[in-house]
Design a protein around this motif. Structure first.
Motif, PDB file in Angstrom:
ATOM      1  N   LEU A  72      -6.198 -60.981 -19.278  1.00 37.56           N
ATOM      2  CA  LEU A  72      -6.792 -61.730 -18.173  1.00 37.56           C
ATOM      3  C   LEU A  72      -7.662 -62.864 -18.709  1.00 37.56           C
ATOM      4  O   LEU A  72      -7.947 -62.930 -19.906  1.00 37.56           O
ATOM      5  N   PRO A  73      -8.087 -63.792 -17.853  1.00 40.91           N
ATOM      6  CA  PRO A  73      -8.906 -64.919 -18.308  1.00 40.91           C
ATOM      7  C   PRO A  73     -10.113 -64.446 -19.123  1.00 40.91           C
ATOM      8  O   PRO A  73     -10.766 -63.455 -18.780  1.00 40.91           O
ATOM      9  N   GLY A  74     -10.349 -65.147 -20.220  1.00 41.08           N
ATOM     10  CA  GLY A  74     -11.446 -64.817 -21.112  1.00 41.08           C
ATOM     11  C   GLY A  74     -11.038 -63.928 -22.268  1.00 41.08           C
ATOM     12  O   GLY A  74     -11.799 -63.736 -23.217  1.00 41.08           O
ATOM     13  N   ARG A  94      11.793 -52.562 -19.779  1.00 44.53           N
ATOM     14  CA  ARG A  94      12.031 -54.001 -19.907  1.00 44.53           C
ATOM     15  C   ARG A  94      10.670 -54.689 -19.924  1.00 44.53           C
ATOM     16  O   ARG A  94       9.759 -54.296 -19.200  1.00 44.53           O
ATOM     17  N   ILE A  95      10.551 -55.729 -20.726  1.00 41.13           N
ATOM     18  CA  ILE A  95       9.258 -56.375 -20.958  1.00 41.13           C
ATOM     19  C   ILE A  95       9.290 -57.814 -20.461  1.00 41.13           C
ATOM     20  O   ILE A  95      10.224 -58.560 -20.757  1.00 41.13           O
ATOM     21  N   LEU A  96       8.248 -58.186 -19.715  1.00 39.56           N
ATOM     22  CA  LEU A  96       8.012 -59.589 -19.393  1.00 39.56           C
ATOM     23  C   LEU A  96       6.636 -59.900 -19.965  1.00 39.56           C
ATOM     24  O   LEU A  96       5.620 -59.470 -19.423  1.00 39.56           O
ATOM     25  N   TYR A  97       6.633 -60.599 -21.083  1.00 38.64           N
ATOM     26  CA  TYR A  97       5.412 -60.849 -21.843  1.00 38.64           C
ATOM     27  C   TYR A  97       4.844 -62.219 -21.478  1.00 38.64           C
ATOM     28  O   TYR A  97       5.437 -63.239 -21.797  1.00 38.64           O
ATOM     29  N   LEU A  98       3.699 -62.231 -20.788  1.00 36.22           N
ATOM     30  CA  LEU A  98       3.082 -63.489 -20.376  1.00 36.22           C
ATOM     31  C   LEU A  98       2.102 -64.030 -21.408  1.00 36.22           C
ATOM     32  O   LEU A  98       1.835 -65.219 -21.431  1.00 36.22           O
ATOM     33  N   GLY A  99       1.508 -63.151 -22.196  1.00 35.70           N
ATOM     34  CA  GLY A  99       0.555 -63.590 -23.201  1.00 35.70           C
ATOM     35  C   GLY A  99      -0.881 -63.498 -22.727  1.00 35.70           C
ATOM     36  O   GLY A  99      -1.214 -62.723 -21.833  1.00 35.70           O
ATOM     37  N   THR A 100      -1.726 -64.330 -23.319  1.00 35.73           N
ATOM     38  CA  THR A 100      -3.166 -64.220 -23.109  1.00 35.73           C
ATOM     39  C   THR A 100      -3.681 -65.153 -22.015  1.00 35.73           C
ATOM     40  O   THR A 100      -3.075 -66.176 -21.718  1.00 35.73           O
ATOM     41  N   GLU A 101      -4.806 -64.734 -21.436  1.00 40.85           N
ATOM     42  CA  GLU A 101      -5.599 -65.517 -20.484  1.00 40.85           C
ATOM     43  C   GLU A 101      -4.806 -65.997 -19.270  1.00 40.85           C
ATOM     44  O   GLU A 101      -4.823 -67.165 -18.914  1.00 40.85           O
ATOM     45  N   VAL A 102      -4.127 -65.068 -18.616  1.00 37.36           N
ATOM     46  CA  VAL A 102      -3.330 -65.393 -17.443  1.00 37.36           C
ATOM     47  C   VAL A 102      -4.162 -65.099 -16.185  1.00 37.36           C
ATOM     48  O   VAL A 102      -4.732 -64.017 -16.061  1.00 37.36           O
ATOM     49  N   PRO A 103      -4.246 -66.040 -15.269  1.00 42.16           N
ATOM     50  CA  PRO A 103      -5.017 -65.805 -14.037  1.00 42.16           C
ATOM     51  C   PRO A 103      -4.529 -64.575 -13.275  1.00 42.16           C
ATOM     52  O   PRO A 103      -3.322 -64.340 -13.162  1.00 42.16           O
TER      53      PRO A 103
END
Length: 193
Positions: A72-74, A94-103
């Motif tokens: 999450l953000p921060g 199954r993976i959906l990888y969004l990564g870091t600091e997603v709103p």
């Protein structure tokens, strides 16, 4: 050496015995000013590349439920998230990888739009506290009831309504195997969620 250890040990043992201690040692070296940020970033990028390369073949074969991964953000630390994605891919998810600091709102809308079965959030010790607790509460409220929310990492809060807290990669592996098998997972969502 890492790849032979991976083949011999399996995902959880490999991450716990090889990757986790290395990441912690570099983080401690940085905190004690024995290493510079460039050292920590270099290691993070190399380990991240390796974890992605190990995860991709597992993702291609996975037929289980979809799990969205994000911080999450921060929260800029992503190696715990990478390790978690690898564990759940090995469990058949199954993976959906969004990564870091997603709103928060975007994580929730993506989970809804793609009918994800779960959202996995990683919180490091560097960002634990009230801000992450508030963001998790907001995320739980924004997710449909059917979507499990699992949170792990050194900064993960324990005992939140509607949130599964995992305290180790072994816990996450067990949670993911139940999810992939279609067994019940998840704490009861907070009222009104």
């Amino acid at each position: 050496q890492f790849l032979s250890d991976w083949a011999r040990m399996g995902p959880v043992e490999f991450l716990e015995a090889r990757i986790g201690p290395l990441v912690r040692a570099v983080g401690e070296g940085w905190e004690q000013h024995e290493l510079e940020i460039r050292h920590e970033h270099f290691l993070s990028e190399r380990i991240g590349d390796m974890l992605r390369s190990l995860r991709m073949p597992l993702e291609e074969r996975a037929a289980g439920p979809l799990v969205v991964f994000a911080t999450l953000p921060g929260e800029a630390h992503g190696l715990g998230l990478q390790m978690s994605a690898l564990v759940l891919a090995a469990a058949g998810c199954r993976i959906l990888y969004l990564g870091t600091e997603v709103p928060v709102v975007q994580v929730a809308s993506l989970a809804r739009d793609l009918a994800a079965r779960a959202v996995a959030i990683s919180i490091s010790s560097a960002t634990k506290g009230q801000a992450s607790a508030a963001a998790l509460r907001k995320l739980r409220e924004a997710l449909p009831r059917r979507v499990a929310l699992v949170v792990g990492g050194d900064g993960a809060p324990a005992g939140r309504p509607g949130i599964d807290s995992v305290h180790s990669l072994r816990d996450l592996d067990s949670w993911g195997r139940r999810l992939a098998a279609g067994l019940p997972v998840g704490a009861a969502p907070a009222p009104g969620a």
